[in-house]
Enzyme design. Structure first.
Site, PDB file in Angstrom:
ATOM      1  N   LYS A 163      -0.721 -40.592  11.897  1.00 39.20           N
ATOM      2  CA  LYS A 163      -0.227 -41.741  12.943  1.00 39.20           C
ATOM      3  C   LYS A 163      -1.823 -42.625  12.858  1.00 39.20           C
ATOM      4  CE  LYS A 163       2.454 -39.689  16.566  1.00 39.20           C
ATOM      5  NZ  LYS A 163       2.242 -39.067  17.690  1.00 39.20           N
ATOM      6  N   HIS A 166      -6.165 -45.682  15.829  1.00 42.20           N
ATOM      7  CA  HIS A 166      -6.352 -46.908  16.505  1.00 42.20           C
ATOM      8  C   HIS A 166      -7.734 -47.134  17.239  1.00 42.20           C
ATOM      9  CE1 HIS A 166      -6.073 -44.417  20.164  1.00 42.20           C
ATOM     10  NE2 HIS A 166      -5.102 -43.693  19.572  1.00 42.20           N
ATOM     11  N   HIS A 169      -9.660 -44.424  18.907  1.00 38.33           N
ATOM     12  CA  HIS A 169     -10.364 -43.418  18.055  1.00 38.33           C
ATOM     13  C   HIS A 169     -11.577 -44.332  17.458  1.00 38.33           C
ATOM     14  CE1 HIS A 169      -5.901 -42.056  17.548  1.00 38.33           C
ATOM     15  NE2 HIS A 169      -6.578 -41.182  18.373  1.00 38.33           N
TER      16      HIS A 169
END
Ligand code: ARG
Length: 633
Positions: A163, A166, A169
């Site tokens: 994933k 983003h 993070h």
């Protein structure tokens, strides 16, 4: 020992001071003044030294003095203003500080210039990379180092495999890296943990996607992007399936809809993941390769940010058995209850008042028996405590997950483990808005870093002269780019949202990363150009630093160890940045007043010693933040 003798000689101009708790006169210049003022005030006021010492506060702006006392803090009877007047009359004079300035309930203390220069500069230069840090902070017992250091575990970054990495993070990574540096410099025994999102049905989806769209070659070459691409493609199929089924249902064709779902990717993924949880070798080995390749790539990126993880943990590492046990225990205690096959925790019933309402309800185990994010966090925390026996555990997680964190801390308490929950702290942070680059919406950390790095490279090329002198311009550009991103992120309070703004953060004007790097490189260049040896600098006559600009700069430098003590309380990177910008602004106004080139040789040495101390502080501050200071740019 020898180093202490050396220090004692160095500071022989100072009066003898008492040994007080939390007083570190050999590493914090301000503590010398604190102890000295404490002893004078104790004589004058009769207050106990242990009361006076801790309330002599550092000041945010130097016009308020170098230290300040709120008179009521001494708990002596009388009107503060009157007490101040009386004490001033009794002030005996001091070799180190001017007569205090009294204003209402406050006394301000200003340090005398010459002894300050002779204290601060040698201390900064001698301790160099250690100046500002105090390894005694992390001791279990400050009076007995043999009792060992305190253990802290910091969990941060924690992206999800396949994933996007983003903004949440990114912030967790930056703030967590900073906290690890901070606690390490404060003498704690630090372990860093990355708790990967690497488990759950979506990894069944990913495996099926890989069968259909994956390529071995691509996986090895660029695992992060490839797995993401595969995941996007297969998720689209899942979405289409669902859409189809919904349509059929709307038309009353329940059976047909169910048929589609039963044979669909989603259902297959569920049973694939079930196989994973049962330890099916083939399923596990494919998943493990996804994980290993991704970690390898993450590590390269983290290295660019000076970040290292001692442990790559993850949701997958939490044992199913233990989670079932935890769930069973909560049920046994009457805290959780079965609800249509699922196990539910109803805080509104179990926790009185507002807190229960705020915590709401949460699912601990799904109908199909699989555990959830929440349950994993509970088991993982209890395990982690067994593994590390930490004194403190910090979770760096976005404030979007405040409720989740509150819930799992609370459940750990409800299980009777206050001993663990008391040691845990959630460090949260706000959102990054509008995070996109010139190539569009950002998905991965690498994309952001590449983009800002390229931008900085273009900027550097504009100054051909300087550019030709930089040894590895690509690397310098990379460091400048990283500094831009990090400083922008850390410049405000953690809890505030901010807008990702490429052009502002890469500017050399304003409080930016490149501005800090420029300030550091300039100090390095001053040192190079002066062509004086370290010995010349060490023997400089520091009484020559008499100009107001020099004294101001000294006063700012002297504050650094106190700033670090303060940031250990706030845990806000902005506490350091605000200070570093104060330092660099003071520096930039002093250059034209305190020239090196063309000055008398002795003045030159003294000024260089001053600039060098500033460089030490700037370097140390940037390093705690996780930046790599550049020497040329
Ligand atoms: N992987 C999670 C996410 O991306 C963050 C994990 C935070 N840590 C934790 N212990 N829950 O949302």
């Amino acid at each position: 020992d020898a180093s202490f003798d050396n220090l004692a000689r160095q500071f022989s101009h100072l009066p003898l001071i008492d040994k007080l708790p939390n007083c570190f006169p050999d590493i914090n210049p301000v503590d010398i003044y604190r102890a000295h003022i404490t002893s004078i005030l104790s004589d004058i006021t009769g207050a106990d030294k242990s009361v006076i010492y801790p309330v002599l506060q550092w000041t945010a702006t130097l016009d308020k003095g170098d230290l300040m006392l709120a008179i009521p803090a001494l708990r002596i009877k009388g009107k503060p203003d009157d007490l101040g007047k009386q004490w001033l009359e009794k002030w005996p004079g001091s070799p180190l500080v001017e007569t205090p300035v009294h204003s209402g309930a406050f006394l301000s203390f200003f340090f005398k210039a010459e002894p300050m220069a002779k204290t601060v500069i040698p201390m900064a230069l001698q301790h160099n990379k250690d100046f500002g840090s105090n390894p005694a902070n992390g001791l279990r017992d400050q009076n007995d180092p043999s009792k060992g250091r305190q253990k802290i575990v910091i969990e941060f970054s924690s992206p999800n495999i396949a994933k996007p990495f983003h903004a949440g993070h990114l912030r967790s990574t930056i703030i967590g890296g900073f906290l690890a540096n901070l606690y390490r410099s404060a003498g704690w025994d630090v372990s860093t943990v990355n708790y990967l999102g690497d488990w759950g049905k979506q990894y069944g989806v990913l495996a099926l996607g890989f069968e259909k769209y994956g390529s071995e070659e691509e996986l090895v070459k660029d695992p992060i992007n490839h797995l993401f691409t595969v995941y996007v493609k297969i998720s689209k199929e899942v979405a289409e399936e669902k859409e189809q089924a919904d349509k059929l249902k709307a038309d009353g064709k329940e059976d047909e809809a169910q048929k589609i779902l039963d044979n669909g990717v989603d259902e297959k993924a569920r049973s694939y993941f079930k196989k994973m949880t049962e330890g099916d070798e083939q399923a596990i080995s494919l998943w493990k390769r996804f994980r290993d390749y991704s970690i390898e790539r993450y590590k390269q990126t983290y290295a660019r940010l000076n970040i290292h993880f001692d442990e790559y943990s993850g949701e997958s590492k939490v044992s199913e058995d233990e989670m079932q046990q935890a769930a069973a225990k909560l049920k046994e205690m009457g805290l959780a209850h079965e609800d249509r096959g699922a196990l539910l925790m109803d805080f509104t019933k179990n926790v009185p008042g507002k807190e229960g309402k705020m915590l709401g309800k949460a699912i601990l185990r799904k109908k199909d028996g699989t555990a959830l994010y929440l349950t994993r966090d509970i088991s993982e925390l209890i395990n982690r405590y067994e593994r590390y026996k930490f004194d403190k555990m910090i979770y760096v997680i976005a404030s979007e997950q405040d409720l989740h964190v509150k819930q799992f801390f609370k459940i750990v308490r409800m299980m009777g483990r206050d001993d663990i929950a008391d040691k845990c702290q959630h460090i949260n942070f706000g959102l990054v808005l509008g995070m996109s680059t010139r190539r569009g919406t950002v998905k991965f950390l690498n994309d952001i870093l590449r983009d800002v790095g390229e931008h900085m490279h273009e900027v550097m090329k504009k100054n051909e002269d300087k550019y030709s002198q930089v040894q590895d311009p690509e690397q310098v550009a990379d460091r400048l780019g990283i500094s831009s991103v990090m400083v922008q992120d850390m410049n405000g309070k953690r809890i505030n949202n901010y807008t990702f703004d490429l052009s502002r953060m890469t500017s050399f004007e304003g409080d930016t990363g490149p501005y800090l790097q420029y300030a550091h490189a300039r100090l390095c260049s001053i040192k190079r150009k002066a062509e004086l040896s370290d010995d010349d600098i060490a023997t400089a006559d520091l009484s020559l630093l008499t100009e107001p600009m020099a004294i101001n700069l000294l006063r700012v430098i002297a504050q650094w160890p106190d700033v670090v003590q303060n940031v250990l309380k706030t845990l806000e990177p902005a506490t350091i940045l605000t200070y570093l910008f104060k330092l660099t602004h003071t520096l930039s106004t002093s250059y034209s007043h305190l020239r090196i080139v063309g000055s008398e040789p002795e003045v030159m040495k003294a000024r260089l010693a001053l600039y060098n101390s500033a460089r030490v502080v700037l370097y140390n501050g940037m390093s705690i933040l996780g930046l790599t200071p550049v020497e040329r740019m």
